[in-house]
Design a protein around this motif. Structure first.
Motif, PDB file in Angstrom:
ATOM      1  N   ASN A   1       0.904  -1.328  -0.036  1.00  0.00           N
ATOM      2  CA  ASN A   1       0.031   0.013   0.047  1.00  0.00           C
ATOM      3  C   ASN A   1       0.871   1.304  -0.028  1.00  0.00           C
ATOM      4  OD1 ASN A   1      -2.833  -1.032   0.123  1.00  0.00           O
ATOM      5  ND2 ASN A   1      -2.544  -1.370   2.247  1.00  0.00           N
ATOM      6  N   LYS A   2       1.986   1.087   0.714  1.00  0.00           N
ATOM      7  CA  LYS A   2       2.927   2.581   0.699  1.00  0.00           C
ATOM      8  C   LYS A   2       3.478   2.665  -0.668  1.00  0.00           C
ATOM      9  CE  LYS A   2       5.338   3.561   4.267  1.00  0.00           C
ATOM     10  NZ  LYS A   2       5.068   5.084   4.235  1.00  0.00           N
ATOM     11  N   ARG A   3       3.736   1.483  -1.601  1.00  0.00           N
ATOM     12  CA  ARG A   3       4.282   1.894  -2.728  1.00  0.00           C
ATOM     13  C   ARG A   3       3.165   1.610  -3.906  1.00  0.00           C
ATOM     14  NH1 ARG A   3       6.295  -2.816  -2.991  1.00  0.00           N
ATOM     15  NH2 ARG A   3       5.058  -3.696  -4.647  1.00  0.00           N
ATOM     16  N   GLU A   4       2.294   1.132  -3.799  1.00  0.00           N
ATOM     17  CA  GLU A   4       0.960   1.036  -4.660  1.00  0.00           C
ATOM     18  C   GLU A   4      -0.223   1.124  -3.771  1.00  0.00           C
ATOM     19  OE1 GLU A   4       1.448  -1.114  -8.487  1.00  0.00           O
ATOM     20  OE2 GLU A   4       3.113  -1.947  -7.735  1.00  0.00           O
ATOM     21  N   PRO A   5      -0.832   2.334  -3.485  1.00  0.00           N
ATOM     22  CA  PRO A   5      -2.253   2.157  -2.603  1.00  0.00           C
ATOM     23  C   PRO A   5      -3.162   1.399  -3.189  1.00  0.00           C
ATOM     24  CG  PRO A   5      -1.236   4.681  -3.151  1.00  0.00           C
ATOM     25  CD  PRO A   5      -0.426   3.566  -3.962  1.00  0.00           C
ATOM     26  N   GLY A   6      -3.851   0.718  -2.193  1.00  0.00           N
ATOM     27  CA  GLY A   6      -5.082  -0.164  -2.655  1.00  0.00           C
ATOM     28  C   GLY A   6      -4.466  -1.525  -2.922  1.00  0.00           C
ATOM     29  N   THR A   7      -3.125  -1.950  -2.978  1.00  0.00           N
ATOM     30  CA  THR A   7      -2.922  -3.306  -3.324  1.00  0.00           C
ATOM     31  C   THR A   7      -2.782  -4.058  -2.210  1.00  0.00           C
ATOM     32  OG1 THR A   7      -0.424  -2.623  -3.216  1.00  0.00           O
ATOM     33  CG2 THR A   7      -1.537  -2.255  -5.434  1.00  0.00           C
ATOM     34  N   GLY A   8      -2.630  -3.654  -1.081  1.00  0.00           N
ATOM     35  CA  GLY A   8      -2.700  -4.387   0.336  1.00  0.00           C
ATOM     36  C   GLY A   8      -1.650  -4.276   0.921  1.00  0.00           C
ATOM     37  N   CYS A   9      -1.511  -4.983   2.205  1.00  0.00           N
ATOM     38  CA  CYS A   9      -0.155  -4.835   3.088  1.00  0.00           C
ATOM     39  C   CYS A   9      -0.001  -6.319   3.276  1.00  0.00           C
ATOM     40  CB  CYS A   9      -0.446  -4.030   4.322  1.00  0.00           C
ATOM     41  SG  CYS A   9       0.965  -4.020   5.690  1.00  0.00           S
ATOM     42  N   PRO A  10       0.937  -6.841   2.710  1.00  0.00           N
ATOM     43  CA  PRO A  10       1.395  -8.450   3.193  1.00  0.00           C
ATOM     44  C   PRO A  10       2.019  -8.697   4.463  1.00  0.00           C
ATOM     45  CG  PRO A  10       2.487  -7.645   1.074  1.00  0.00           C
ATOM     46  CD  PRO A  10       1.576  -6.612   1.628  1.00  0.00           C
ATOM     47  N   ALA A  11       2.633  -7.609   4.771  1.00  0.00           N
ATOM     48  CA  ALA A  11       3.532  -7.633   6.203  1.00  0.00           C
ATOM     49  C   ALA A  11       2.773  -7.749   7.281  1.00  0.00           C
ATOM     50  CB  ALA A  11       4.374  -6.285   6.294  1.00  0.00           C
ATOM     51  N   ARG A  12       1.487  -7.506   7.206  1.00  0.00           N
ATOM     52  CA  ARG A  12       0.460  -7.870   8.558  1.00  0.00           C
ATOM     53  C   ARG A  12       0.577  -9.181   8.825  1.00  0.00           C
ATOM     54  NH1 ARG A  12      -3.003  -4.171  10.272  1.00  0.00           N
ATOM     55  NH2 ARG A  12      -4.572  -5.732  10.544  1.00  0.00           N
ATOM     56  N   THR A  13       0.339 -10.240   7.631  1.00  0.00           N
ATOM     57  CA  THR A  13       0.385 -11.584   7.855  1.00  0.00           C
ATOM     58  C   THR A  13       1.579 -12.604   7.372  1.00  0.00           C
ATOM     59  OG1 THR A  13      -0.764 -11.805   5.839  1.00  0.00           O
ATOM     60  CG2 THR A  13      -1.935 -11.503   7.714  1.00  0.00           C
ATOM     61  N   GLY A  14       2.527 -11.588   7.025  1.00  0.00           N
ATOM     62  CA  GLY A  14       3.712 -12.288   6.398  1.00  0.00           C
ATOM     63  C   GLY A  14       5.141 -12.125   7.073  1.00  0.00           C
TER      64      GLY A  14
END
Length: 337
Positions: free
Chosen positions: A129-142
């Motif tokens: 989301n920081k690089r491309e807003p709206g794509t998600g934050c995989p760090a939350r579960t990764g």
């Protein structure tokens, strides 16, 4: 790396006019160039401000403080005699970060604006989301060992990587910027922002504004201070948790306190209410523990980084004890005192 044009302005006004909506200012380039190579940043123009006159100075202010030009290198700032004497917390924090080679190139303004070291942000092949807003934050579960435990949102759990900024937050510095609308001053506490629903925006700086200087208030905490940085290795590494502390002591009593945390949030983390808990108290485990609890209220881990909560609690207690005793963490010997 995308194609870009290059412009070297002769002054601030020309620089601001030249940057445009998709351009970037560049000085040392120690972060921006890496991001361009990784295809994370894609500016259509680079405006080289490294030779703009007057921004490479450290000058006294009428109130006894210092004005640090945006082009002052990290090395020049850390080793400046006035900074080492009156703001040793800032000097120690800078010397705790990066390598000598990077500190020689990196600038004060650039340090303020460096971006997160999140694995997913740097990997253009993954959502972010920081690089491309709206794509998600995989760090939350990764993989999130280095990620934030405070001030997070469902859109981003990245951390701000700077050591210098943590000390500036504790010292209550003011960032001076210039843009088409003129000059303005931004308190350090308001310069960086939490991710919220716009994690791609790191600061309150407008796209066409440029950092010109950082003002330090009159000297404080020249004796009772510390910058404690905990990291995976003692050589060049970013903080898992860092703590900047400045205390005003009268005997064993804390008269005033400033505490800022690094490595735990999207910005340097300060909680004035936690500092207030220390005022008028005897320096010791009870008061330090209450301050640590207040600083970490609401802290949340995401699996791999759960350990950071306890690590931060212990670091805060240790840093407060170091500062109260007037025995700051050594930069040369990075083992915890």
């Amino acid at each position: 790396m995308e194609r870009f044009s290059y412009h070297r302005p002769s002054g601030l006004d020309e620089a601001v006019r030249a940057v445009g909506p998709h351009g970037k200012f560049i000085a040392g380039g120690t972060n921006l160039v890496d991001l361009m190579k990784y295809d994370v940043e894609r500016p259509n123009r680079l405006v080289d401000v490294a030779r703009i006159p007057g921004l490479d100075r450290i000058e006294p202010l009428p109130d006894g403080g210092l004005r640090i030009g945006a082009l002052v290198s990290n090395s020049a700032l850390a080793y400046d005699e006035r900074v080492q004497r009156d703001y040793p917390l800032l000097s120690r924090a800078i010397l705790s970060g990066a390598s000598p080679q990077l500190r020689n190139a990196a600038t004060t303004g650039g340090n303020l604006l460096q971006r997160t070291r999140c694995y997913y942000f740097y990997d253009a092949g993954t959502p972010c989301n920081k690089r491309e807003p709206g794509t998600g934050c995989p760090a939350r579960t990764g993989r999130n060992r280095i990620h934030a435990i405070l001030g997070t949102s469902e859109h981003c759990i990245a951390t701000h990587p700077s050591d210098m900024c943590v000390a500036l937050a504790a010292l209550e510095a003011v960032v001076r910027v210039s843009g088409p609308g003129g000059e303005r001053a931004i308190p350090m506490a308001e310069f960086h922002r939490l991710p919220g629903d716009r994690p791609e925006i790191d600061t309150t700086l407008a796209p066409d504004e440029i950092v010109t200087a950082v003002d330090l208030p009159a000297p404080r905490f020249p004796r009772h201070f510390t910058y404690l940085k905990l990291r995976d290795r003692l050589s060049y590494a970013f903080a898992l948790v860092s703590v900047a502390v400045g205390l005003e002591m009268e005997g064993e009593t804390v008269r005033d306190a400033r505490i800022a945390l690094g490595g735990v949030a999207h910005k340097p983390w300060r909680v004035p209410a936690a500092e207030a808990l220390l005022r008028g108290r005897t320096a010791g485990k009870e008061a330090f523990g209450e301050a640590a609890a207040a600083l970490l209220q609401g802290a949340r881990g995401f699996g791999d980084n759960d350990f950071k909560i306890e690590l931060a609690r212990r670091a805060i207690n240790r840093a407060l004890a170091q500062a109260a005793a007037g025995k700051p963490q050594s930069v040369a010997d990075k083992r915890i005192a």
